[in-house]
Design an enzyme around this catalytic site. Structure first.
Site, PDB file in Angstrom:
ATOM      1  N   GLN A  83       0.825  -1.204   0.000  1.00 44.03           N
ATOM      2  CA  GLN A  83       0.000   0.000   0.000  1.00 44.03           C
ATOM      3  C   GLN A  83       0.863   1.259   0.000  1.00 44.03           C
ATOM      4  O   GLN A  83       0.591   2.217  -0.736  1.00 44.03           O
ATOM      5  CB  GLN A  83      -0.924  -0.015   1.215  1.00 44.03           C
ATOM      6  CG  GLN A  83      -1.966   1.097   1.198  1.00 44.03           C
ATOM      7  CD  GLN A  83      -2.878   1.055   2.403  1.00 44.03           C
ATOM      8  OE1 GLN A  83      -2.575   0.397   3.411  1.00 44.03           O
ATOM      9  NE2 GLN A  83      -4.000   1.742   2.329  1.00 44.03           N
ATOM     10  N   ALA A  86       2.247   1.756  -3.442  1.00 44.77           N
ATOM     11  CA  ALA A  86       1.245   2.301  -4.361  1.00 44.77           C
ATOM     12  C   ALA A  86       0.926   3.761  -4.065  1.00 44.77           C
ATOM     13  O   ALA A  86       0.656   4.543  -4.975  1.00 44.77           O
ATOM     14  CB  ALA A  86      -0.027   1.461  -4.283  1.00 44.77           C
ATOM     15  N   GLU A  87       0.979   4.127  -2.802  1.00 42.20           N
ATOM     16  CA  GLU A  87       0.631   5.493  -2.424  1.00 42.20           C
ATOM     17  C   GLU A  87       1.721   6.494  -2.797  1.00 42.20           C
ATOM     18  O   GLU A  87       1.443   7.553  -3.352  1.00 42.20           O
ATOM     19  CB  GLU A  87       0.370   5.567  -0.907  1.00 42.20           C
ATOM     20  CG  GLU A  87      -0.926   4.924  -0.447  1.00 42.20           C
ATOM     21  CD  GLU A  87      -2.154   5.728  -0.838  1.00 42.20           C
ATOM     22  OE1 GLU A  87      -2.006   6.849  -1.360  1.00 42.20           O
ATOM     23  OE2 GLU A  87      -3.275   5.236  -0.630  1.00 42.20           O
ATOM     24  N   SER A  88       2.965   6.170  -2.484  1.00 38.49           N
ATOM     25  CA  SER A  88       4.014   7.188  -2.612  1.00 38.49           C
ATOM     26  C   SER A  88       5.348   6.677  -3.134  1.00 38.49           C
ATOM     27  O   SER A  88       6.303   7.450  -3.232  1.00 38.49           O
ATOM     28  CB  SER A  88       4.266   7.819  -1.235  1.00 38.49           C
ATOM     29  OG  SER A  88       4.826   6.849  -0.347  1.00 38.49           O
ATOM     30  N   TYR A 183      -6.192   1.099  -8.136  1.00 36.19           N
ATOM     31  CA  TYR A 183      -5.442   1.159  -6.878  1.00 36.19           C
ATOM     32  C   TYR A 183      -5.461  -0.204  -6.186  1.00 36.19           C
ATOM     33  O   TYR A 183      -4.424  -0.723  -5.771  1.00 36.19           O
ATOM     34  CB  TYR A 183      -6.076   2.236  -6.001  1.00 36.19           C
ATOM     35  CG  TYR A 183      -5.531   2.370  -4.599  1.00 36.19           C
ATOM     36  CD1 TYR A 183      -4.351   3.068  -4.352  1.00 36.19           C
ATOM     37  CD2 TYR A 183      -6.231   1.846  -3.519  1.00 36.19           C
ATOM     38  CE1 TYR A 183      -3.877   3.222  -3.054  1.00 36.19           C
ATOM     39  CE2 TYR A 183      -5.760   2.000  -2.219  1.00 36.19           C
ATOM     40  CZ  TYR A 183      -4.582   2.691  -1.991  1.00 36.19           C
ATOM     41  OH  TYR A 183      -4.110   2.848  -0.705  1.00 36.19           O
TER      42      TYR A 183
END
Length: 211
Positions: A83, A86-88, A183
């Site tokens: 996660q 994927a976020e940053s 996502y």
């Protein structure tokens, strides 16, 4: 002067023998060039067929991610790591204009879930030591929010993190939002990769004293 024998009886080199040297040089150069081309071709083949590099948790964040997953049993280190990727892409200064920090909290969500986990007197969304534990706590909250909704709980919680729990409850599943659907798919694809590299990371870590 016109004799084929030089002074002191030493025969002169014939023109034919001297003329063969450039040909031999060209032959050796062609062989060398061929060898170089073969090596280049082998390098290209290796580059195109090499196994993909698997992502791994940056060492400076490993302990923080491990600690954050202890908040509730639904969390796992590979899932939280995927996660964050994927976020940053593990960038603590990531700023989309709407979300901030390594865990990409929206300011309104951070205002509710941000905590001072480091004890320095400030809940700092830009500090991974605050943001990653907050991510774990918020994900545990989302797992509770999506209970009873048909579907995979992990996928639903991830969708809620991206689109909000209200959108998941309204859709009674993953909302039909391309960004949210992509996502979830991206994280689902990353989890097995982080599972592999995390196993290697913990096996390579020194054992705690007394073990």
């Amino acid at each position: 002067m016109g004799s084929a024998v030089a002074r002191h009886g030493v025969p002169r080199r014939s023109g034919g023998e001297g003329a063969g040297r450039p040909g031999r040089r060209r032959g050796r150069a062609a062989l060398a060039l061929g060898a170089v081309l073969i090596l280049v071709a082998l390098g290209v083949v290796w580059w195109l067929t090499r196994p993909p590099t698997l992502p791994s948790i940056p060492p400076q964040y490993l302990a923080t991610v491990q600690s954050a997953t202890k908040t509730c049993p639904e969390l796992s280190v590979p899932m939280l790591a995927a996660q964050l990727d994927a976020e940053s892409h593990w960038d603590p200064r990531a700023d989309s204009g709407q979300a901030q920090g390594i865990a990409q909290f929206h300011p309104s969500t951070w205002a509710e879930w941000g905590r001072d986990y480091t004890g320095d007197g400030k809940a700092d969304v830009w500090n991974p030591a605050d943001a990653i534990p907050a991510q774990g706590a918020y994900m545990c909250h989302l797992f509770k929010q999506i209970k009873g909704i048909p579907g995979d709980p992990t996928q639903l919680a991830l969708a809620a993190y991206n689109a909000g729990p209200g959108a998941v409850r309204k859709a009674q599943g993953i909302p039909h939002i391309p960004e949210t659907q992509n996502y979830v798919k991206r994280i689902e694809a990353l989890i097995p990769k982080y599972t592999q590299t995390y196993a290697r990371q913990i096996s390579a870590s020194p054992s705690p004293p007394g073990n």
